[in-house]
Design a protein around this motif. Structure first.
Motif, PDB file in Angstrom:
ATOM      1  N   LYS A   1      -8.630   3.063   2.735  1.00 13.04           N
ATOM      2  CA  LYS A   1      -7.780   3.743   1.749  1.00 13.04           C
ATOM      3  C   LYS A   1      -7.039   2.709   0.893  1.00 13.04           C
ATOM      4  O   LYS A   1      -7.082   2.742  -0.328  1.00 13.04           O
ATOM      5  CB  LYS A   1      -6.784   4.684   2.438  1.00 13.04           C
ATOM      6  CG  LYS A   1      -7.442   5.870   3.115  1.00 13.04           C
ATOM      7  CD  LYS A   1      -6.442   6.950   3.478  1.00 13.04           C
ATOM      8  CE  LYS A   1      -5.513   6.553   4.590  1.00 13.04           C
ATOM      9  NZ  LYS A   1      -6.128   6.451   5.919  1.00 13.04           N
ATOM     10  N   GLY A   2      -6.345   1.801   1.552  1.00 17.10           N
ATOM     11  CA  GLY A   2      -5.592   0.802   0.798  1.00 17.10           C
ATOM     12  C   GLY A   2      -6.498  -0.104  -0.017  1.00 17.10           C
ATOM     13  O   GLY A   2      -6.159  -0.519  -1.126  1.00 17.10           O
TER      14      GLY A   2
ATOM     15  N   VAL B   1       1.996   2.114   7.918  1.00 19.13           N
ATOM     16  CA  VAL B   1       1.770   0.730   8.348  1.00 19.13           C
ATOM     17  C   VAL B   1       2.335  -0.221   7.296  1.00 19.13           C
ATOM     18  O   VAL B   1       2.958  -1.226   7.631  1.00 19.13           O
ATOM     19  CB  VAL B   1       0.264   0.454   8.579  1.00 19.13           C
ATOM     20  CG1 VAL B   1       0.037  -1.009   8.957  1.00 19.13           C
ATOM     21  CG2 VAL B   1      -0.270   1.350   9.702  1.00 19.13           C
ATOM     22  N   GLY B   2       2.138   0.097   6.014  1.00 22.07           N
ATOM     23  CA  GLY B   2       2.731  -0.722   4.953  1.00 22.07           C
ATOM     24  C   GLY B   2       2.015  -2.046   4.749  1.00 22.07           C
ATOM     25  O   GLY B   2       2.644  -3.115   4.741  1.00 22.07           O
ATOM     26  N   CYS B   3       0.707  -1.995   4.553  1.00 22.22           N
ATOM     27  CA  CYS B   3      -0.056  -3.235   4.362  1.00 22.22           C
ATOM     28  C   CYS B   3       0.268  -3.860   3.007  1.00 22.22           C
ATOM     29  O   CYS B   3       0.449  -3.156   2.005  1.00 22.22           O
ATOM     30  CB  CYS B   3      -1.556  -2.944   4.438  1.00 22.22           C
ATOM     31  SG  CYS B   3      -2.074  -2.339   6.053  1.00 22.22           S
TER      32      CYS B   3
ATOM     33  N   PHE C   1      -0.867  -6.119  -0.204  1.00 15.81           N
ATOM     34  CA  PHE C   1      -2.102  -6.402  -0.949  1.00 15.81           C
ATOM     35  C   PHE C   1      -1.808  -7.312  -2.128  1.00 15.81           C
ATOM     36  O   PHE C   1      -0.696  -7.304  -2.678  1.00 15.81           O
ATOM     37  CB  PHE C   1      -2.694  -5.098  -1.507  1.00 15.81           C
ATOM     38  CG  PHE C   1      -3.444  -4.293  -0.493  1.00 15.81           C
ATOM     39  CD1 PHE C   1      -4.812  -4.453  -0.330  1.00 15.81           C
ATOM     40  CD2 PHE C   1      -2.781  -3.376   0.309  1.00 15.81           C
ATOM     41  CE1 PHE C   1      -5.502  -3.702   0.612  1.00 15.81           C
ATOM     42  CE2 PHE C   1      -3.466  -2.639   1.254  1.00 15.81           C
ATOM     43  CZ  PHE C   1      -4.832  -2.795   1.408  1.00 15.81           C
TER      44      PHE C   1
ATOM     45  N   SER D   1      -6.845  -4.525   6.309  1.00 16.83           N
ATOM     46  CA  SER D   1      -6.573  -3.285   5.580  1.00 16.83           C
ATOM     47  C   SER D   1      -7.548  -2.226   6.069  1.00 16.83           C
ATOM     48  O   SER D   1      -8.496  -2.528   6.787  1.00 16.83           O
ATOM     49  CB  SER D   1      -6.744  -3.473   4.072  1.00 16.83           C
ATOM     50  OG  SER D   1      -8.117  -3.550   3.754  1.00 16.83           O
ATOM     51  N   CYS D   2      -7.324  -1.000   5.642  1.00 12.88           N
ATOM     52  CA  CYS D   2      -8.315   0.045   5.869  1.00 12.88           C
ATOM     53  C   CYS D   2      -8.906   0.452   4.523  1.00 12.88           C
ATOM     54  O   CYS D   2      -8.478  -0.031   3.468  1.00 12.88           O
ATOM     55  CB  CYS D   2      -7.704   1.238   6.603  1.00 12.88           C
ATOM     56  SG  CYS D   2      -6.766   2.361   5.548  1.00 12.88           S
TER      57      CYS D   2
ATOM     58  N   CYS E   1       0.834  -1.194   0.000  1.00 13.19           N
ATOM     59  CA  CYS E   1       0.000   0.000   0.000  1.00 13.19           C
ATOM     60  C   CYS E   1       0.882   1.263   0.000  1.00 13.19           C
ATOM     61  O   CYS E   1       1.912   1.309   0.672  1.00 13.19           O
ATOM     62  CB  CYS E   1      -0.899   0.011   1.227  1.00 13.19           C
ATOM     63  SG  CYS E   1      -1.965   1.472   1.312  1.00 13.19           S
TER      64      CYS E   1
ATOM     65  N   TYR F   1      -0.165   4.300   0.976  1.00 14.24           N
ATOM     66  CA  TYR F   1      -0.779   5.383   1.737  1.00 14.24           C
ATOM     67  C   TYR F   1      -0.093   5.696   3.066  1.00 14.24           C
ATOM     68  O   TYR F   1       0.287   6.829   3.291  1.00 14.24           O
ATOM     69  CB  TYR F   1      -2.260   5.094   1.956  1.00 14.24           C
ATOM     70  CG  TYR F   1      -3.111   5.574   0.793  1.00 14.24           C
ATOM     71  CD1 TYR F   1      -3.109   6.905   0.427  1.00 14.24           C
ATOM     72  CD2 TYR F   1      -3.883   4.688   0.071  1.00 14.24           C
ATOM     73  CE1 TYR F   1      -3.867   7.356  -0.635  1.00 14.24           C
ATOM     74  CE2 TYR F   1      -4.652   5.128  -0.993  1.00 14.24           C
ATOM     75  CZ  TYR F   1      -4.645   6.472  -1.343  1.00 14.24           C
ATOM     76  OH  TYR F   1      -5.391   6.909  -2.390  1.00 14.24           O
ATOM     77  N   CYS F   2       0.013   4.728   3.975  1.00 18.07           N
ATOM     78  CA  CYS F   2       0.551   5.145   5.280  1.00 18.07           C
ATOM     79  C   CYS F   2       1.683   4.258   5.739  1.00 18.07           C
ATOM     80  O   CYS F   2       1.998   3.242   5.124  1.00 18.07           O
ATOM     81  CB  CYS F   2      -0.555   5.255   6.324  1.00 18.07           C
ATOM     82  SG  CYS F   2      -0.884   3.745   7.249  1.00 18.07           S
TER      83      CYS F   2
ATOM     84  N   PRO G   1      -4.705   2.995  10.687  1.00 15.31           N
ATOM     85  CA  PRO G   1      -5.870   2.213  11.106  1.00 15.31           C
ATOM     86  C   PRO G   1      -5.596   0.729  11.367  1.00 15.31           C
ATOM     87  O   PRO G   1      -6.115   0.172  12.340  1.00 15.31           O
ATOM     88  CB  PRO G   1      -6.844   2.377   9.944  1.00 15.31           C
ATOM     89  CG  PRO G   1      -6.364   3.558   9.185  1.00 15.31           C
ATOM     90  CD  PRO G   1      -4.905   3.688   9.424  1.00 15.31           C
ATOM     91  N   VAL G   2      -4.790   0.101  10.527  1.00 15.18           N
ATOM     92  CA  VAL G   2      -4.592  -1.340  10.720  1.00 15.18           C
ATOM     93  C   VAL G   2      -3.777  -1.601  11.986  1.00 15.18           C
ATOM     94  O   VAL G   2      -4.100  -2.497  12.780  1.00 15.18           O
ATOM     95  CB  VAL G   2      -3.941  -1.966   9.467  1.00 15.18           C
ATOM     96  CG1 VAL G   2      -3.417  -3.360   9.753  1.00 15.18           C
ATOM     97  CG2 VAL G   2      -4.965  -2.002   8.336  1.00 15.18           C
TER      98      VAL G   2
HETATM   99 FE1  SF4 Z   1      -2.749   1.389   3.542  1.00  6.65          FE
HETATM  100 FE2  SF4 Z   1      -4.652   1.599   5.401  1.00  6.65          FE
HETATM  101 FE3  SF4 Z   1      -2.730  -0.232   5.606  1.00  6.65          FE
HETATM  102 FE4  SF4 Z   1      -2.179   2.341   5.980  1.00  6.65          FE
HETATM  103  S1  SF4 Z   1      -3.495   1.079   7.267  1.00  6.65           S
HETATM  104  S2  SF4 Z   1      -0.961   0.879   4.781  1.00  6.65           S
HETATM  105  S3  SF4 Z   1      -3.535   3.298   4.476  1.00  6.65           S
HETATM  106  S4  SF4 Z   1      -4.309  -0.144   4.028  1.00  6.65           S
END
Ligand code: SF4
Length: 694
Positions: free
Chosen positions: A52-53, A20-22, A24, A49-50, A15, A17-18, A185-186
């Motif tokens: 956004k991702g 956390v680095g999810c 996918f 995930s949240c 991801c 976005y943030c 968020p995650v």
């Molecule tokens: Fe992406 Fe959301 Fe995971 Fe952050 S918490 S890396 S924005 S999916």
């Protein structure tokens, strides 16, 4: 329910976005991305995930994407589409002309925490070796630069100490100036799970964030300090621990500099640092501070998580060091469940700092004055490197206004919207002769650009991101770049045109160079990342599979360093004209300046920035919920709608900075962290009044 049909193949990626680095799985049908599915084997997210991702990738195909390079002579001229060849040659000749006329230090560049490690590494290489100066900075300047300074000074390395898994061993969680359920968020969900299992919770935040009270979770202590008083509060926590004999003396004797500790202990034990003495400054009842300090010191494994509510202050670096002191004082460092953990905002803010994006540090946080380190790079790159630190972003803007800085290459950063004091920034950009913006959209900064180079999204490139737990993860290309090039290729084209040749065929070769030149990345390669899924630096001979928890046997700097942290009030003061304190933050559904999330057609992306105001302050001003209000500071004014809530205390107002129509940074001030120039976004004296709208 949307029927996506049957995906034909999938690509595992990270991801963008943030921090956390999810991980996918990007599911594809032909060249079309049909779904982002959280990957169950992702080390940072474990299948979660949240929104956004999961959903906010539509911006990649948005009609606003610029796909052709554009140039113009003056910023008042219309843009003219040109070939890549013409754009690159024009840019290179402009930079050469400027350096010939104004000197080699008259140009510089800004790297992006949204781009990959490899792209960031190349930009700083271009600046240092191609331009021949150290005028490179990063958007981390405006978020976590105090983390870099503070943790390097106290522990010896500019990064968080733990992995995310560590929170599962925590008994007490102390959150300072962070809002994990919105910002991360995650990881926020993992934290909530641990709290529901019984971990204790202390929150120091001017605002009543969700975690203060949410289903099955209630903070044991919420310390609603006045914006700008972090140092006074954290030092008073230390005062209680020292004066009540709750320090871990064995840990301190074994792991820290004992003489420095004794000086520091005498400092914090002074009665002027007692919770009672600073209650007037922080606004937090002394008994609450005493209770929180006792809980953190005696409650078992104590972990500290902090965010931009710590760093974005005139004493941001001091607060980071005060937090580091607190962890050493209680022996809460060097094992699972404890530590000091900055929650990084952008997907690759850790990586952009690791890659030498600061004007005083080469990759791996080695100072440019370090002759040995510089010689290694000079040998590899075949160019002499400057031993003097270069300009930070605010210095570049000041120098532009002085007439000595004329050219700027900006990769993936909208400094006009995201940096403070918008008017000052605009004047600085307008004073330059060649501003090059490499981005996805015509962002606000592009209004002041002479060259626009269309960038590529994370779906269109190969590379790596490094998340908040120092985890290096692969970014894999899902579709061809619609502009024709990945961002690292554009930098390479520019460097070649400037006469500093680069010959990479693939970002894996850039990573190999990073590994050769950066001791903490020594064992990192795409082969290893593909085999293990990810690694956390340091990854080298001593730790071939990476390092989840740092400082286990000794601090990276040797002995932990206690630093005296004297509270100094910010120069930004309330008064009759501006009686309220504004602080800023973010919401879950939007991402930073919103360039991506606002361009994704989906559920809740189009929330506007609102001004949170306490009912008491609203009533005094005749403001009703949803009314337009004007918010004014000595720097500027803007208009937005009011949201009346007790989440903020009387005297404090709060908003987000996601929408260019609001441009909340027109009101934020020029004050910044004494050590790093990180802007003081979190404290602005303002007045709020009813308005008829923008
Ligand atoms: Fe992406 Fe959301 Fe995971 Fe952050 S918490 S890396 S924005 S999916």
């Amino acid at each position: 329910i949307i029927d996506i049909g049957t995906p034909e193949h999938s690509v595992v990626t990270t991801c963008a976005y943030c921090g956390v680095g999810c991980t996918f799985k990007a599911e594809m049908r032909g060249d079309e991305l049909v779904r982002m599915l959280p990957y169950k084997d992702g080390k940072a997210n474990r299948g979660h995930s949240c929104i956004k991702g999961r959903f906010a990738y539509g911006y990649a195909h948005h009609k606003d994407r610029i796909t052709k390079p554009m140039i113009r002579e003056k910023i008042t001229d219309p843009w003219r589409e040109v070939s890549w060849e013409e754009a690159i040659q024009h840019t290179a000749s402009e930079f050469k002309r400027i350096q010939a006329k104004y000197g080699k230090d008259s140009v510089g560049g800004i790297t992006s925490s949204r781009c990959t490690n490899e792209e960031t590494f190349l930009v700083q290489k271009l600046i240092r070796a191609g331009f021949g100066n150290n005028n490179v900075d990063t958007c981390a300047r405006v978020c976590h630069s105090p983390t870099g300074y503070g943790l390097k000074t106290t522990y010896g390395t500019s990064a968080g100490t733990q992995d995310f898994d560590s929170v599962e061993q925590s008994d007490v969680i102390l959150i300072i100036g962070a809002n994990p359920t919105d910002g991360h968020p995650v990881f926020g969900s993992r934290m909530k799970k641990r709290l529901r299992e019984g971990a204790k919770l202390i929150i120091a935040d001017p605002r009543r964030i969700d975690l203060v009270r949410s289903p099955h979770i209630e903070a044991d202590f919420h310390l609603p300090l006045k914006p700008g008083t972090n140092v006074a509060l954290v030092t008073s926590l230390a005062h209680v621990i020292v004066t009540e004999g709750l320090a871990d003396e064995q840990f301190i004797r074994e792991r820290c500099d004992w003489d420095e500790f004794q000086d520091w202990a005498a400092f914090v034990a002074d009665p002027r640092h007692s919770p009672e003495a600073v209650e007037k400054v922080t606004g937090v009842p002394a008994e609450q501070v005493r209770g929180a300090a006792r809980l953190y010191a005696t409650g078992g494994n104590g972990a500290i998580y902090y965010g931009l509510g710590v760093t974005e202050h005139s004493q941001g670096s001091t607060t980071v060091m005060a937090i580091a002191n607190l962890a050493m004082l209680t022996g809460n460092i060097g094992r699972e469940g404890v530590g000091v953990n900055p929650l990084r905002g952008q997907n690759n803010v850790q990586g952009s700092c690791d890659m030498g994006s600061f004007p005083h540090e080469l990759p791996g946080y080695r100072h440019v004055s370090n002759t040995h380190a510089r010689e290694e790079f000079e040998k590899a790159w075949g160019r002499p490197l400057d031993h003097e630190p270069g300009l930070r972003i605010p210095n570049m803007i000041d120098a532009a206004l002085d007439g000595s800085f004329k050219g700027l290459y900006i990769q993936g950063e909208d400094i006009l919207q995201s940096d403070p004091n918008t008017q000052h920034m605009a004047a600085g950009l307008a004073a330059m002769e060649c501003v090059v913006v490499q981005d996805l959209f015509l962002v606000e900064t592009a209004n002041y650009a002479h060259v626009f180079l269309p960038g590529s999204t994370f779906l269109e490139k190969n590379g790596t991101f490094t998340n908040a737990e120092r985890r290096i993860q692969r970014v894999r290309k899902v579709m061809a770049p619609i502009n024709g090039y990945e961002d690292w290729e554009i930098t390479q084209l520019l460097s070649n045109a400037l006469g500093f040749p680069m010959h990479y065929d693939h970002p894996s070769q850039i990573m190999d160079e990073i590994a050769r030149l950066t001791p903490t990345f020594e064992g990192v390669s795409y082969e290893k990342l593909d085999e293990l899924g990810s690694v956390q630096w340091p990854c080298n001979e001593a730790a071939p599979d990476g390092t989840p928890v740092m400082h286990m046997d000794h601090f990276v700097r040797g002995k932990g360093k206690f630093v005296i942290t004297e509270y100094v009030a910010t120069d930004e003061k309330t008064g009759p004209r501006f009686p309220l304190l504004l602080t800023t933050g973010r919401i879950l559904s939007q991402y930073n300046v919103g360039a991506q999330t606002r361009r994704t057609a989906n559920v809740v992306w189009h929330e506007e920035d609102r001004l949170e105001i306490h009912p008491h302050d609203a009533e005094n001003r005749g403001v009703r919920d949803g009314d337009w209000v004007k918010i004014a500071s000595r720097a500027g004014e803007t208009t937005l709608r009011a949201l009346i809530t007790e989440r903020v205390a009387p005297g404090v107002v709060y908003t987000t900075f996601h929408h260019p129509t609001t441009q909340v940074n027109v009101v934020t001030t020029e004050f910044s962290d004494w050590a790093t120039n990180c802007p003081e976004y979190k404290v602005t004296a303002v007045q709020v009044a009813p308005s008829n709208g923008p």
